[in-house]
Design a protein around this motif. Sequence first.
Motif, short mmCIF file in Angstrom:
data_model
loop_
_atom_site.label_atom_id
_atom_site.label_comp_id
_atom_site.label_asym_id
_atom_site.label_seq_id
_atom_site.Cartn_x
_atom_site.Cartn_y
_atom_site.Cartn_z
N GLU A 1 32.30 27.27 56.63
CA GLU A 1 33.60 27.77 57.06
C GLU A 1 34.72 26.81 56.70
OE1 GLU A 1 37.11 28.27 59.47
OE2 GLU A 1 35.66 26.61 59.71
N CYS A 2 34.46 25.49 56.80
CA CYS A 2 35.48 24.50 56.52
C CYS A 2 35.80 24.40 55.03
CB CYS A 2 35.07 23.13 57.06
SG CYS A 2 33.52 22.49 56.37
N LYS A 3 34.98 25.02 54.17
CA LYS A 3 35.22 25.00 52.73
C LYS A 3 35.75 26.35 52.24
CE LYS A 3 33.31 20.88 52.09
NZ LYS A 3 34.04 19.71 51.58
N THR A 4 35.95 27.29 53.15
CA THR A 4 36.34 28.64 52.74
C THR A 4 37.69 28.65 52.04
OG1 THR A 4 35.08 29.65 54.54
CG2 THR A 4 36.86 30.95 53.59
N GLU A 5 38.65 27.92 52.59
CA GLU A 5 39.98 27.91 51.98
C GLU A 5 39.93 27.35 50.56
OE1 GLU A 5 44.50 26.23 52.88
OE2 GLU A 5 42.93 26.06 54.38
N GLU B 1 39.67 29.13 44.26
CA GLU B 1 39.07 29.22 42.92
C GLU B 1 38.15 30.43 42.76
OE1 GLU B 1 35.26 26.26 43.70
OE2 GLU B 1 37.04 25.47 42.68
N CYS B 2 37.99 31.22 43.83
CA CYS B 2 37.11 32.39 43.78
C CYS B 2 37.58 33.36 42.70
CB CYS B 2 37.08 33.09 45.14
SG CYS B 2 36.11 34.61 45.16
N LYS C 1 36.82 36.45 42.34
CA LYS C 1 37.05 37.80 42.85
C LYS C 1 38.22 37.87 43.83
CE LYS C 1 33.21 39.34 40.85
NZ LYS C 1 33.23 40.30 39.74
N PHE C 2 38.83 36.74 44.15
CA PHE C 2 39.90 36.72 45.16
C PHE C 2 41.10 37.52 44.65
CE2 PHE C 2 43.41 34.91 47.61
CZ PHE C 2 42.86 34.90 48.89
N PRO C 3 41.63 38.43 45.47
CA PRO C 3 42.75 39.27 45.02
C PRO C 3 44.07 38.50 44.96
CG PRO C 3 42.19 39.79 47.29
CD PRO C 3 41.15 38.81 46.81
N LEU C 4 44.80 38.66 43.87
CA LEU C 4 46.09 38.01 43.68
C LEU C 4 47.11 39.04 43.23
CD1 LEU C 4 44.97 34.85 41.67
CD2 LEU C 4 45.52 34.93 44.10
N ASN C 5 48.37 38.76 43.55
CA ASN C 5 49.45 39.60 43.04
C ASN C 5 49.67 39.29 41.56
OD1 ASN C 5 50.06 40.83 45.56
ND2 ASN C 5 51.19 39.00 46.18
N CYS C 6 50.00 40.31 40.80
CA CYS C 6 50.30 40.12 39.39
C CYS C 6 51.41 39.08 39.26
CB CYS C 6 50.73 41.44 38.76
SG CYS C 6 51.38 41.27 37.08
N SER C 7 51.21 38.10 38.37
CA SER C 7 52.19 37.02 38.21
C SER C 7 53.51 37.51 37.64
CB SER C 7 51.60 35.93 37.30
OG SER C 7 51.24 36.49 36.04
N GLN C 8 53.54 38.75 37.12
CA GLN C 8 54.79 39.30 36.60
C GLN C 8 55.48 40.22 37.61
OE1 GLN C 8 54.25 39.24 31.86
NE2 GLN C 8 53.37 41.06 32.79
N HIS D 1 34.80 38.61 49.13
CA HIS D 1 35.24 39.03 47.80
C HIS D 1 34.13 38.90 46.75
CE1 HIS D 1 39.16 39.04 49.66
NE2 HIS D 1 39.05 37.75 49.93
N CYS D 2 33.42 37.76 46.79
CA CYS D 2 32.39 37.54 45.76
C CYS D 2 30.98 37.46 46.31
CB CYS D 2 32.71 36.25 44.99
SG CYS D 2 32.49 34.74 45.97
N SER D 3 30.86 37.48 47.66
CA SER D 3 29.55 37.44 48.36
C SER D 3 28.85 36.09 48.25
CB SER D 3 28.61 38.54 47.83
OG SER D 3 29.17 39.81 48.09
N GLU D 4 29.50 35.06 47.71
CA GLU D 4 28.90 33.73 47.72
C GLU D 4 28.99 33.14 49.13
OE1 GLU D 4 30.55 31.15 44.84
OE2 GLU D 4 30.03 32.42 43.12
N SER D 5 28.05 32.24 49.47
CA SER D 5 28.02 31.63 50.80
C SER D 5 28.58 30.21 50.74
CB SER D 5 26.58 31.61 51.34
OG SER D 5 26.11 32.93 51.51
#
Length: 428
Positions: free
Chosen positions: A164-168, A173-174, A176-183, A157-161
């Motif tokens: 793997e164990c820290k990905t979640e 907090e990413c 660029k991470f896609p989220l559903n509209c809160s409404q 999503h944001c291309s930061e490195s």
Amino acid sequence: MAEAREVALPGGYDDEFVNSVDEDLHCSICHLPLKEAVQTGKCGHRFCRQCLDEHFRRLEVLREPLNCPVERNTLIRDKDIFPDKATERKILSFIIKCPSNGCQWTGELRSKTDHLTSCPRKIVPCTNKNCSETMTRDKLQKHVTTTCPWRILRCTHCSESHPECKTEAHHAECKKFPLNCSQNCGAVIPREKISAHIEKDCPLTIISCPYFDHMGCEAKIQRREVESHLQAAMRLHLDLACVKLGDTQKKLEETTKKLEKRVNALEKRLHYFEEGCESFTWRIDGFSEVLRKAKSGEETILESSPFYRYGYKCKININPNGIHAGENTHLSVFLVIMKGEYDATLTWPFNKKFTFTLIDQQETEHNKENIVMSLTSDPKLSNYARPVKKENIGRGYPQFVSHEELQKRRYIVDDTIFVQVHITSVGY
């Protein structure tokens, strides 16, 4: 000999030799095949260099003389100990098996290090930072690139490195991470744009009627319902518009009257600037402290409040302890042309005569001896050009009045002096 083994650390080769190694090629301390063999010159015993060094170190700690650990003969380190290169070469030529479990390699002992750098069955640590796992070399590549929890992955999503164990945790907090509209409008938006989506785009956001600011409609509706609201409330909006128009006309009339008053006042003020030429007088209190600070270097310059003459914005600068030719001996005075609000209406360069006066505060007018100096502006000097910055460099008199002369008459009364500048048109 038993005592010597207890005080020494093993230093010989502990590899699995294909053929047995003769006893005379074993260290007399660690009882392993000699490693970096050395020999005593007096008694001819052979030892691993590391084993003998450790034996000597322990004797030195106990402050005992160096000796052979077998016969206890006194030894001198630099004279009685010699490298046994022939024995070392012989031992290095013995055939050994690879110490790695499952590896079938055999070869000369001297080739062991080269073999272990590529032995597929050697136990090696993971090369990824922070990973503490070990494995055989033939499994390292797969572990490093596929299964290691500390392998570095690039966020899609944001291309930061991140490991793997820290990905979640990163996804939590990413930006660029896609989220559903809160409404729950159905839109999927990057986390960093959620607020903007709700504020500007989301059809379910409750907003004010578009005519709230202009007409005062106080309806609150979902963004998707704006068009239907405008259709349904058309008559209401028309009534509100009529009321708003009446209020606007009334305010316009009031504003027009205020504006006329201001224009009249401005015209009078501009006339005053064009025609007036009275003096500006500056009262300076606490002059003794001002002079003290100037001589000590704390405050070397005083500035009057700005004033207008003929529309030009000016001020007076005083150096109580003098500058240039008057430094340390005189009070210096300068007129400074400043950037003003009427500059666009004025004639440039500044072309006036200005007169500085230090007031003699004698009570009777005929006894006064004011100090007066006049200067006419030179249009060629940048000091009198239209200011492009806050103010121009001042022009005046570095030697306006000496410190000695200040004390002769009543120029200083109640620790106060008065400096006056009188500006007139050239020719007056």
